[in-house]
Design an enzyme around this catalytic site. Structure first.
Site, PDB file in Angstrom:
ATOM      1  N   HIS A 136      -4.640  -2.597   6.225  1.00 37.11           N
ATOM      2  CA  HIS A 136      -5.838  -3.413   6.098  1.00 37.11           C
ATOM      3  C   HIS A 136      -7.040  -2.616   5.591  1.00 37.11           C
ATOM      4  CE1 HIS A 136      -3.911  -5.686   9.682  1.00 37.11           C
ATOM      5  NE2 HIS A 136      -3.455  -6.177   8.545  1.00 37.11           N
ATOM      6  N   TYR A 196     -11.121   0.905  18.109  1.00 40.41           N
ATOM      7  CA  TYR A 196     -11.743   1.090  16.794  1.00 40.41           C
ATOM      8  C   TYR A 196     -13.259   1.132  16.934  1.00 40.41           C
ATOM      9  CZ  TYR A 196      -7.478  -0.945  14.677  1.00 40.41           C
ATOM     10  OH  TYR A 196      -6.212  -1.230  14.283  1.00 40.41           O
TER      11      TYR A 196
END
Length: 176
Positions: A62, A132
């Site tokens: 991604h 993240y």
């Protein structure tokens, strides 16, 4: 905290140092001052957690398209993952290369991913959690990716059978 370059321009492994005693350990999860010492400065705009209940789960590859390229700092806070980044920046000296590393709660490593590099991972244990930190907020219309087994990058994933993957990721096209 130590920071070392990878084979991808602008990507780094960040090694956090545990301070341990009889109570357990203390670990600095993120420190912008330490990153600045290595000319890596970014403001955290968003933070997310990815919980993966099964081993062999694949998420990726991604990235966000221009002008929404995002810097990511990724760390596995429970379990273990095989983490991969791919340089898709055509003007980069490392275009077409990939880098992989095992991230785990035990090794304390994080990976600093530059904007416009693709990212993905495969879980190596059940009940794995990945954290993240992003320098840009998620923009759904800028969300993109390519197939995790794209032959252009030829990433040697640890498991190719019995994987768990979303329909979206399974049906991604190759990068080229």
């Amino acid at each position: 905290m130590t920071i070392e370059k990878t084979n991808i321009d602008g990507a780094y492994i960040i090694q956090n140092n545990y301070i341990e005693d009889e109570r357990g350990y203390f670990l600095r999860l993120f420190c912008n001052d330490e990153l600045k010492k290595h000319n890596l400065d970014f403001e955290i705009k968003q933070s997310s957690i990815s919980y993966n209940n099964k081993k062999y789960t694949v998420r990726g590859m991604h990235y966000q398209t221009a002008p929404y390229g995002e810097i990511k700092v990724v760390r596995c806070i429970k379990g273990r993952v095989f983490d991969a980044i791919a340089d898709i920046r055509k003007d980069s000296p490392t275009y077409g290369r990939h880098f992989t590393v095992e991230l785990s709660e035990d090794n304390g490593k994080m990976i600093y991913i530059p904007p416009y590099a693709a990212h993905g991972f495969q879980t190596l244990e059940d009940n794995t959690i990945v954290c993240y930190f992003m320098g840009t907020s998620f923009v759904p219309d800028a969300s993109s990716g390519f197939h995790w087994e794209d032959p252009f990058f030829n990433i040697d994933w640890p498991f190719k059978k019995n994987i768990i993957i979303s329909e979206k990721d399974k049906n991604m096209h190759n990068f080229n």
